[in-house]
Structures are given as C-alpha cells and as structure tokens.
Design a protein around this motif. Structure first.
Motif, PDB file in Angstrom:
ATOM      1  N   ILE A  86      15.985   0.259   7.259  1.00 20.16           N
ATOM      2  CA  ILE A  86      15.647  -1.104   6.826  1.00 20.16           C
ATOM      3  C   ILE A  86      14.152  -1.215   6.545  1.00 20.16           C
ATOM      4  O   ILE A  86      13.727  -1.790   5.541  1.00 20.16           O
ATOM      5  N   LEU A  87      13.340  -0.650   7.407  1.00 19.21           N
ATOM      6  CA  LEU A  87      11.893  -0.674   7.229  1.00 19.21           C
ATOM      7  C   LEU A  87      11.495   0.034   5.933  1.00 19.21           C
ATOM      8  O   LEU A  87      10.663  -0.472   5.171  1.00 19.21           O
ATOM      9  N   CYS A  88      12.085   1.186   5.674  1.00 25.13           N
ATOM     10  CA  CYS A  88      11.784   1.920   4.448  1.00 25.13           C
ATOM     11  C   CYS A  88      12.178   1.122   3.208  1.00 25.13           C
ATOM     12  O   CYS A  88      11.446   1.094   2.215  1.00 25.13           O
ATOM     13  N   VAL A  89      13.318   0.461   3.256  1.00 30.27           N
ATOM     14  CA  VAL A  89      13.763  -0.349   2.119  1.00 30.27           C
ATOM     15  C   VAL A  89      12.778  -1.501   1.885  1.00 30.27           C
ATOM     16  O   VAL A  89      12.382  -1.773   0.745  1.00 30.27           O
TER      17      VAL A  89
ATOM     18  N   LEU B  70       3.105  -3.153  -7.282  1.00 33.89           N
ATOM     19  CA  LEU B  70       2.860  -2.474  -8.551  1.00 33.89           C
ATOM     20  C   LEU B  70       3.082  -3.415  -9.730  1.00 33.89           C
ATOM     21  O   LEU B  70       2.325  -3.390 -10.703  1.00 33.89           O
ATOM     22  N   SER B  71       4.091  -4.265  -9.640  1.00 34.10           N
ATOM     23  CA  SER B  71       4.329  -5.201 -10.737  1.00 34.10           C
ATOM     24  C   SER B  71       3.205  -6.232 -10.811  1.00 34.10           C
ATOM     25  O   SER B  71       2.793  -6.625 -11.898  1.00 34.10           O
TER      26      SER B  71
ATOM     27  N   GLY C 174      10.383  -2.087  -1.396  1.00 35.71           N
ATOM     28  CA  GLY C 174      10.408  -3.348  -2.138  1.00 35.71           C
ATOM     29  C   GLY C 174       9.026  -3.951  -2.256  1.00 35.71           C
ATOM     30  O   GLY C 174       8.628  -4.440  -3.325  1.00 35.71           O
ATOM     31  N   CYS C 175       8.261  -3.919  -1.182  1.00 37.65           N
ATOM     32  CA  CYS C 175       6.893  -4.449  -1.217  1.00 37.65           C
ATOM     33  C   CYS C 175       6.023  -3.639  -2.168  1.00 37.65           C
ATOM     34  O   CYS C 175       5.201  -4.189  -2.896  1.00 37.65           O
ATOM     35  N   GLN C 176       6.201  -2.334  -2.161  1.00 35.52           N
ATOM     36  CA  GLN C 176       5.421  -1.483  -3.054  1.00 35.52           C
ATOM     37  C   GLN C 176       5.753  -1.801  -4.510  1.00 35.52           C
ATOM     38  O   GLN C 176       4.866  -1.881  -5.354  1.00 35.52           O
TER      39      GLN C 176
END
Length: 55
Positions: free
Chosen positions: A10-13, A23-24, A17-19
C-alpha cells in the motif's frame, strides 16, 4: 508477516501515485513558464514594432 507485506505494498502504491502527481505538476509548471516566456517575447517584439512605426 502478510500484514507487513500488505502495508508495504500500500505504501509503495501511494508513493508511486504521489510521484506521478509530482511529475505531472512539474510538466504543467514547465509549460506555464514556457508560455510566459513566449508572451514576454511577443510583447517585446510588439513594443519594438511600435517604436519602429513611430520613426
């Protein structure tokens, strides 16, 4: 043990998502800066053109 793996997943997901959001946002900021620079160039060219018309 399964619980730790689950929370790690969950933390990796969430981090991925934050990354992606980060980037966007950076891409949007770069586009905005480019547009501002283009507008400044157009304004400068227009000012130069007006000065030339006066003479």
């Amino acid at each position: 043990m399964r619980q730790r793996i689950f929370w790690l997943f969950i933390l990796c997901v969430l981090l991925a998502g934050c990354q992606a959001d980060w980037l966007s946002l950076q891409a949007v900021n770069e586009r905005t800066e480019t547009q501002k620079e283009e507008e400044k160039k157009k304004e400068e060219e227009e000012a130069i053109r007006k000065e030339k018309e006066k003479w």
